[in-house]
Design an enzyme around this catalytic site. Structure first.
Site, PDB file in Angstrom:
ATOM      1  N   ASP A  33       0.841  -1.197   0.000  1.00 58.32           N
ATOM      2  CA  ASP A  33       0.000   0.000   0.000  1.00 58.32           C
ATOM      3  C   ASP A  33       0.874   1.244   0.000  1.00 58.32           C
ATOM      4  O   ASP A  33       1.591   1.499   0.969  1.00 58.32           O
ATOM      5  CB  ASP A  33      -0.881   0.016   1.252  1.00 58.32           C
ATOM      6  CG  ASP A  33      -2.004  -0.997   1.173  1.00 58.32           C
ATOM      7  OD1 ASP A  33      -2.621  -1.107   0.100  1.00 58.32           O
ATOM      8  OD2 ASP A  33      -2.269  -1.666   2.191  1.00 58.32           O
ATOM      9  N   ASP A 173      -9.886  -5.905  -1.497  1.00 57.81           N
ATOM     10  CA  ASP A 173      -8.935  -5.350  -0.534  1.00 57.81           C
ATOM     11  C   ASP A 173      -9.716  -4.688   0.596  1.00 57.81           C
ATOM     12  O   ASP A 173     -10.419  -3.705   0.378  1.00 57.81           O
ATOM     13  CB  ASP A 173      -8.052  -4.322  -1.255  1.00 57.81           C
ATOM     14  CG  ASP A 173      -6.898  -3.831  -0.396  1.00 57.81           C
ATOM     15  OD1 ASP A 173      -6.667  -4.397   0.678  1.00 57.81           O
ATOM     16  OD2 ASP A 173      -6.223  -2.872  -0.836  1.00 57.81           O
TER      17      ASP A 173
HETATM   18  C1  DX5 Z   1      -6.435  -0.226   2.980  1.00 57.48           C
HETATM   19  C2  DX5 Z   1      -5.386  -1.037   2.306  1.00 57.48           C
HETATM   20  C3  DX5 Z   1      -5.464  -2.488   2.500  1.00 57.48           C
HETATM   21  C4  DX5 Z   1      -5.289  -2.929   3.926  1.00 57.48           C
HETATM   22  C5  DX5 Z   1      -6.035  -4.211   4.132  1.00 57.48           C
HETATM   23  O1  DX5 Z   1      -6.341   1.077   2.502  1.00 57.48           O
HETATM   24  O2  DX5 Z   1      -5.436  -0.809   0.904  1.00 57.48           O
HETATM   25  O3  DX5 Z   1      -4.537  -3.186   1.671  1.00 57.48           O
HETATM   26  O4  DX5 Z   1      -3.952  -3.135   4.273  1.00 57.48           O
HETATM   27  O5  DX5 Z   1      -5.979  -4.517   5.477  1.00 57.48           O
HETATM   28  P1  DX5 Z   1      -7.093  -5.415   6.159  1.00 57.48           P
HETATM   29  O6  DX5 Z   1      -7.046  -6.747   5.487  1.00 57.48           O
HETATM   30  O7  DX5 Z   1      -6.676  -5.426   7.594  1.00 57.48           O
HETATM   31  O8  DX5 Z   1      -8.417  -4.716   5.941  1.00 57.48           O
HETATM   32 ZN    ZN Z   2      -4.354  -2.082  -0.454  1.00 58.64          ZN
END
Ligand code: DX5
Ligand code: ZN
Length: 229
Positions: A33, A173
């Site tokens: 990210d 995601d």
């Molecule tokens: C949120 C990110 C995700 C996040 C997902 O903006 O793009 O990739 O890391 O994390 P979880 O699986 O904990 O929702």
């Molecule tokens: Zn992400």
């Protein structure tokens, strides 16, 4: 085949190297990210860290750009071939230019949209894309709850994909857990970014194996994971 990408923003930031070492055998790749503190109210890594991660792992990288001006980032990214790069439809007025720039770099081109953004903004792009990423939380932070109406959005995208016989993959995601992952796969999701559900576990390698087994129950290790050349 469904593919699982640990989302490294949720990992212990002080030990990313050992984390990659522990997960490489079971991960299909890693979700990175990239946040610029403008497009989303959070910031993460720049090119140096992306390159360090690319050098350390043999697995594929899936870079998720949550930035203003993603075209500039794409110009400057130096990624191994067959990396995936996602940019947000809300962050550009010229998505086709970015899609073509990525494909020219031998990267897979992917477009994401926030939970509140109309699907109409990306439907015309689907034939050009390698992946569409449905955000099932507001981008910016790990550890949020899955937004339930994402299921309807997945169904609409899948309908278009099937109706037009498109090769693109559908990714998800945000808020993916061992409780919803099988439903999501049955709904048509192929690429899963998973943060907290992995990194809050005591044994992250075991947690990743368990998710692989849920996705691919017919093999002992979840799926046959092969070394990249
Ligand atoms: C949120 C990110 C995700 C996040 C997902 O903006 O793009 O990739 O890391 O994390 P979880 O699986 O904990 O929702
Ligand atoms: Zn992400």
């Amino acid at each position: 085949m469904p593919a699982l990408y640990p989302s490294l923003i949720a990992a212990n930031q002080l030990s990313l190297g050992p984390t990659l070492d522990a997960l490489d055998a079971y991960a299909d790749g890693y979700h990175l990210d990239i946040m610029d503190n403008h497009f989303v109210p959070n910031s993460t890594w720049g090119h140096g860290m992306i390159n360090a991660i690319a050098t350390h792992t043999k697995r594929q990288l899936w870079v998720h750009l949550m930035v203003d001006n993603p075209g500039i980032w794409v110009e400057q990214l130096q990624l191994p071939q067959e990396s995936s790069v996602t940019f947000h439809i809300e962050s550009t007025t010229d998505p086709l230019r970015i899609i073509h720039a990525l494909q020219k770099k031998d990267c897979y081109a992917s477009v994401a949209l926030k939970p509140g953004t109309s699907l109409d903004t990306i439907i015309p792009l689907l034939p050009q894309l390698d992946q569409v990423l449905i955000m099932s939380v507001e981008p910016g932070f790990s550890g949020q709850h899955f937004i339930q109406n994402s299921m309807d959005r997945i169904a609409t995208i899948l309908q278009h994909k099937n109706a037009h016989n498109l090769a693109l993959r559908i990714g998800i995601d945000g808020g993916v857990t061992s409780k919803n992952i099988v439903n999501l796969a049955n709904a048509g999701i192929q690429d899963f970014a998973v943060g907290n559900a992995l990194f809050k576990a005591k044994d992250i390698a075991e947690a990743l194996q368990q998710l692989q087994i849920l996705l691919n129950p017919s093999t002992s290790l979840g799926r046959a994971i092969t070394e990249k050349p």
